[in-house]
Scaffold this motif. Structure first.
Motif: not given
Length: 203
Positions: A35, A38, A42
């Motif tokens: 995560r 990610e 982003e």
């Protein structure tokens, strides 16, 4: 207003390795599971969108000042960012022509030359005249340069210019064909006609 603090500026040679490092870090993030990676990607995407919008607004404000807009688009770092965010104000044909003009002195110093032939929706055609021993490397150089200025193109065709047509000697343009009488006077035997030749002759 108080004095602005000194900010370290980067010249083009200092920017290039940072861009290369940025590409490498982003590539590592894309391959990193989890995560955290990610979220980092982003955040980069969101920053890219915001900075792209900021650049677009700057070019909109500079549109009324052609001199300022030209300075923006001629700066190597700004041009790179404008292309990255797809907000470059110049049409693709003008950017390809700029790429060709920028590269021409370098090629002429190596005994070659190039010319813009055509720019389509996704294909640009460039004419390159060069010696056979260096043609391959120069073709790659031309493709790289054009795609750097117009990354939305999918193909850069580098072609060999057509040979110039053979010239007709000027003297031949003033020579008139010899008439039959002139040929007879020169002693040339005239062809014999067989069969009925004279009108009104009897069979």
């Amino acid at each position: 207003m108080g004095e602005q603090p000194d900010v370290q500026r980067l010249d083009d040679p200092a920017v290039e390795p940072r861009l290369a490092r940025l590409d490498a870090v982003l590539g590592q993030l894309e391959q990193t599971p989890g995560r955290t990676a990610e979220l980092a990607l982003e955040a980069v995407e969101l920053l890219t969108e915001v900075y792209g919008e900021a650049l677009a607004r700057v070019t909109d404000l500079a549109a009324d000042s052609p001199g300022a807009l030209d300075r923006f688009t001629s700066d190597e770092l700004l041009r790179h960012l404008l292309l990255l965010h797809r907000v470059h104000p110049d049409p693709v044909r003008r950017r390809v022509a700029h790429a060709v003009d920028d590269l021409r002195p370098q090629l002429r110093a190596r005994g070659a030359d190039l010319a813009l032939v055509n720019v389509g929706e996704v294909v640009a055609t460039i004419s390159l005249s060069a010696s056979s021993c260096s043609a391959g490397a120069l073709r790659d150089l031309v493709r790289e340069q054009v795609l750097a200025f117009a990354p939305e193109l999918t193909t850069v065709d580098v072609v060999t210019p057509a040979p110039a047509p053979a010239l007709i000697p000027v003297a031949t343009l003033w020579q008139r064909p010899e008439a039959p009488a002139d040929r007879a006077a020169a002693g040339e035997r005239m062809p014999q006609v067989t069969g009925p030749v004279a009108s009104g002759s009897t069979a």
